[in-house]
Scaffold this motif. Sequence first.
Motif, PDB file in Angstrom:
ATOM      1  N   HIS A 156      79.461  43.714  -6.245  1.00  0.00           N
ATOM      2  CA  HIS A 156      78.859  42.451  -6.685  1.00  0.00           C
ATOM      3  C   HIS A 156      78.602  41.493  -5.512  1.00  0.00           C
ATOM      4  CE1 HIS A 156      79.088  43.247 -10.951  1.00  0.00           C
ATOM      5  NE2 HIS A 156      80.382  43.580 -10.843  1.00  0.00           N
ATOM      6  N   LYS A 157      79.120  41.822  -4.356  1.00  0.00           N
ATOM      7  CA  LYS A 157      78.894  40.959  -3.199  1.00  0.00           C
ATOM      8  C   LYS A 157      77.400  40.836  -2.903  1.00  0.00           C
ATOM      9  CE  LYS A 157      83.174  42.199  -0.725  1.00  0.00           C
ATOM     10  NZ  LYS A 157      83.694  42.787   0.546  1.00  0.00           N
ATOM     11  N   VAL A 158      76.987  39.626  -2.617  1.00  0.00           N
ATOM     12  CA  VAL A 158      75.599  39.419  -2.212  1.00  0.00           C
ATOM     13  C   VAL A 158      75.448  39.822  -0.749  1.00  0.00           C
ATOM     14  CG1 VAL A 158      73.831  37.685  -1.741  1.00  0.00           C
ATOM     15  CG2 VAL A 158      75.154  37.577  -3.854  1.00  0.00           C
ATOM     16  N   ARG A 159      74.406  40.586  -0.481  1.00  0.00           N
ATOM     17  CA  ARG A 159      74.122  40.980   0.894  1.00  0.00           C
ATOM     18  C   ARG A 159      72.983  40.097   1.408  1.00  0.00           C
ATOM     19  NH1 ARG A 159      76.247  44.801   3.800  1.00  0.00           N
ATOM     20  NH2 ARG A 159      75.174  45.583   5.651  1.00  0.00           N
ATOM     21  N   PHE A 160      73.231  39.476   2.569  1.00  0.00           N
ATOM     22  CA  PHE A 160      72.264  38.532   3.125  1.00  0.00           C
ATOM     23  C   PHE A 160      71.548  39.110   4.331  1.00  0.00           C
ATOM     24  CE2 PHE A 160      75.351  35.767   1.036  1.00  0.00           C
ATOM     25  CZ  PHE A 160      74.544  34.818   0.414  1.00  0.00           C
ATOM     26  N   ASN A 161      70.312  38.656   4.514  1.00  0.00           N
ATOM     27  CA  ASN A 161      69.597  38.834   5.774  1.00  0.00           C
ATOM     28  C   ASN A 161      69.584  37.484   6.484  1.00  0.00           C
ATOM     29  OD1 ASN A 161      69.035  41.485   5.178  1.00  0.00           O
ATOM     30  ND2 ASN A 161      66.947  41.091   4.452  1.00  0.00           N
ATOM     31  N   ILE A 182      68.674  36.437   0.479  1.00  0.00           N
ATOM     32  CA  ILE A 182      69.332  37.531  -0.232  1.00  0.00           C
ATOM     33  C   ILE A 182      68.517  38.798  -0.011  1.00  0.00           C
ATOM     34  CG2 ILE A 182      69.970  38.427  -2.499  1.00  0.00           C
ATOM     35  CD1 ILE A 182      70.693  35.658  -3.350  1.00  0.00           C
ATOM     36  N   SER A 183      69.188  39.818   0.471  1.00  0.00           N
ATOM     37  CA  SER A 183      68.504  41.059   0.825  1.00  0.00           C
ATOM     38  C   SER A 183      67.726  41.629  -0.363  1.00  0.00           C
ATOM     39  CB  SER A 183      69.535  42.086   1.313  1.00  0.00           C
ATOM     40  OG  SER A 183      68.911  43.276   1.712  1.00  0.00           O
ATOM     41  N   LYS A 184      66.554  42.167  -0.066  1.00  0.00           N
ATOM     42  CA  LYS A 184      65.667  42.803  -1.051  1.00  0.00           C
ATOM     43  C   LYS A 184      65.221  41.820  -2.132  1.00  0.00           C
ATOM     44  CE  LYS A 184      67.759  47.370  -0.416  1.00  0.00           C
ATOM     45  NZ  LYS A 184      68.421  48.533  -1.067  1.00  0.00           N
ATOM     46  N   SER A 185      64.999  40.579  -1.717  1.00  0.00           N
ATOM     47  CA  SER A 185      64.489  39.567  -2.647  1.00  0.00           C
ATOM     48  C   SER A 185      63.710  38.526  -1.849  1.00  0.00           C
ATOM     49  CB  SER A 185      65.632  38.886  -3.405  1.00  0.00           C
ATOM     50  OG  SER A 185      66.276  37.932  -2.580  1.00  0.00           O
ATOM     51  N   ASN A 186      63.125  37.565  -2.559  1.00  0.00           N
ATOM     52  CA  ASN A 186      62.472  36.438  -1.920  1.00  0.00           C
ATOM     53  C   ASN A 186      63.288  35.158  -2.095  1.00  0.00           C
ATOM     54  OD1 ASN A 186      60.182  37.910  -1.061  1.00  0.00           O
ATOM     55  ND2 ASN A 186      59.256  37.718  -3.099  1.00  0.00           N
ATOM     56  N   LEU A 187      64.595  35.301  -2.357  1.00  0.00           N
ATOM     57  CA  LEU A 187      65.456  34.156  -2.607  1.00  0.00           C
ATOM     58  C   LEU A 187      66.197  33.749  -1.335  1.00  0.00           C
ATOM     59  CD1 LEU A 187      66.960  35.173  -6.080  1.00  0.00           C
ATOM     60  CD2 LEU A 187      65.141  33.494  -5.625  1.00  0.00           C
ATOM     61  N   TYR A 188      66.133  32.449  -1.028  1.00  0.00           N
ATOM     62  CA  TYR A 188      66.782  31.900   0.157  1.00  0.00           C
ATOM     63  C   TYR A 188      67.739  30.787  -0.259  1.00  0.00           C
ATOM     64  CZ  TYR A 188      63.242  34.134   3.159  1.00  0.00           C
ATOM     65  OH  TYR A 188      62.424  35.031   3.806  1.00  0.00           O
ATOM     66  N   LEU A 189      68.842  30.663   0.465  1.00  0.00           N
ATOM     67  CA  LEU A 189      69.694  29.497   0.289  1.00  0.00           C
ATOM     68  C   LEU A 189      68.962  28.283   0.854  1.00  0.00           C
ATOM     69  CD1 LEU A 189      73.324  30.688   1.154  1.00  0.00           C
ATOM     70  CD2 LEU A 189      72.381  30.114  -1.082  1.00  0.00           C
ATOM     71  N   ALA A 190      68.921  27.210   0.051  1.00  0.00           N
ATOM     72  CA  ALA A 190      68.192  26.008   0.455  1.00  0.00           C
ATOM     73  C   ALA A 190      69.034  24.773   0.176  1.00  0.00           C
ATOM     74  CB  ALA A 190      66.865  25.923  -0.292  1.00  0.00           C
ATOM     75  N   CYS A 191      69.074  23.883   1.143  1.00  0.00           N
ATOM     76  CA  CYS A 191      69.754  22.592   0.989  1.00  0.00           C
ATOM     77  C   CYS A 191      68.680  21.562   0.663  1.00  0.00           C
ATOM     78  CB  CYS A 191      70.501  22.218   2.265  1.00  0.00           C
ATOM     79  SG  CYS A 191      71.486  20.714   2.128  1.00  0.00           S
ATOM     80  N   THR A 192      68.752  20.992  -0.535  1.00  0.00           N
ATOM     81  CA  THR A 192      67.669  20.132  -0.995  1.00  0.00           C
ATOM     82  C   THR A 192      68.202  19.004  -1.862  1.00  0.00           C
ATOM     83  OG1 THR A 192      65.508  20.153  -2.105  1.00  0.00           O
ATOM     84  CG2 THR A 192      67.243  21.531  -3.045  1.00  0.00           C
ATOM     85  N   LYS A 193      67.303  18.076  -2.185  1.00  0.00           N
ATOM     86  CA  LYS A 193      67.621  16.964  -3.084  1.00  0.00           C
ATOM     87  C   LYS A 193      66.631  16.944  -4.238  1.00  0.00           C
ATOM     88  CE  LYS A 193      69.494  13.629   0.310  1.00  0.00           C
ATOM     89  NZ  LYS A 193      69.320  12.267   0.865  1.00  0.00           N
ATOM     90  N   GLN A 194      67.145  16.626  -5.439  1.00  0.00           N
ATOM     91  CA  GLN A 194      66.239  16.449  -6.568  1.00  0.00           C
ATOM     92  C   GLN A 194      65.569  15.084  -6.519  1.00  0.00           C
ATOM     93  OE1 GLN A 194      68.439  17.218 -10.180  1.00  0.00           O
ATOM     94  NE2 GLN A 194      68.247  19.440  -9.960  1.00  0.00           N
ATOM     95  N   ASN A 195      66.330  14.063  -6.100  1.00  0.00           N
ATOM     96  CA  ASN A 195      65.814  12.705  -5.961  1.00  0.00           C
ATOM     97  C   ASN A 195      66.224  12.161  -4.597  1.00  0.00           C
ATOM     98  OD1 ASN A 195      64.776  12.353  -8.783  1.00  0.00           O
ATOM     99  ND2 ASN A 195      66.951  12.615  -9.279  1.00  0.00           N
TER     100      ASN A 195
END
Length: 279
Positions: A156-161, A182-195
Amino acid sequence: MACEGFEMTLAFDYAYDSDSAEYDEMDCSDPLAMSGRCDMHEGINVEMWTHPTNSLKQVVNLIVALKRMKHFKKQSSDFGDDELLSIFMDNVIEERCVSGVQEAAHTRRVQSERTYNKSSRILQCTVCDQFQKSLVRSGGALNLKAVTLKGGNTHHKVRFNLSTYVSTSLSVTDSQPVCLEISKSNLYLACTKQNPNDNPTLVLKEVTDTLNTITTDDPNGLLFFRKETGVSVNTFESVKYPGWFISTAYDDNEEVTVCQQQDDRINSFKLNDKVIIHS
């Protein structure tokens, strides 16, 4: 000493005393001068000027009026404007360097426009915090959780690039700019604000761009400074929001987010199962 501007202020504790001053031969053309008193000893007018700044505020410098000067040295008949100016510069004027507003603004602008270029080196790995909680996906939610995995659950561990970046500026830093995909995806960790007034949060953001170039003010907030200290201890600080670090809670199965260093959370991680690949 290089300065952007100067302020001049008067700093002395004496004034003219015409009664104690001696003059040899006065060459003034009015009765007041012939009596031994020229009108320049009556005082110095107040002068005021403005010094514009980038913030549109004005700095007003005031030269305090001098009515009389005491204990002034004996002067000859050719005492004039040049001599008076020399006395002011030697005894009255204090020079103070004013901070360079334009230079500071230029520095901030350069920092905000700093560009990072993607290198061909990618570090593929899993991530766990200092208490061995692994980062895992939480169903279809756009966030991660930190969970203690046992036995056969390690898959279940997430593998990162971790894509590494280099700055086009000449500044030297002990941190490596990275994106965490996240490996084999288009998902990236992002630091963001909603407002704008909210604190930053950590989310998984889908990005289909190549991300060959990222700027400091990238609206996606995908870039982090990875800093390694001690024995493979890593921190990940947001480039867009300095002072905010990827973090986990002390409790198990809690959401991974960002925090400031003084917060009661864990922001130290180890990278396991590492493999170097190239794009």
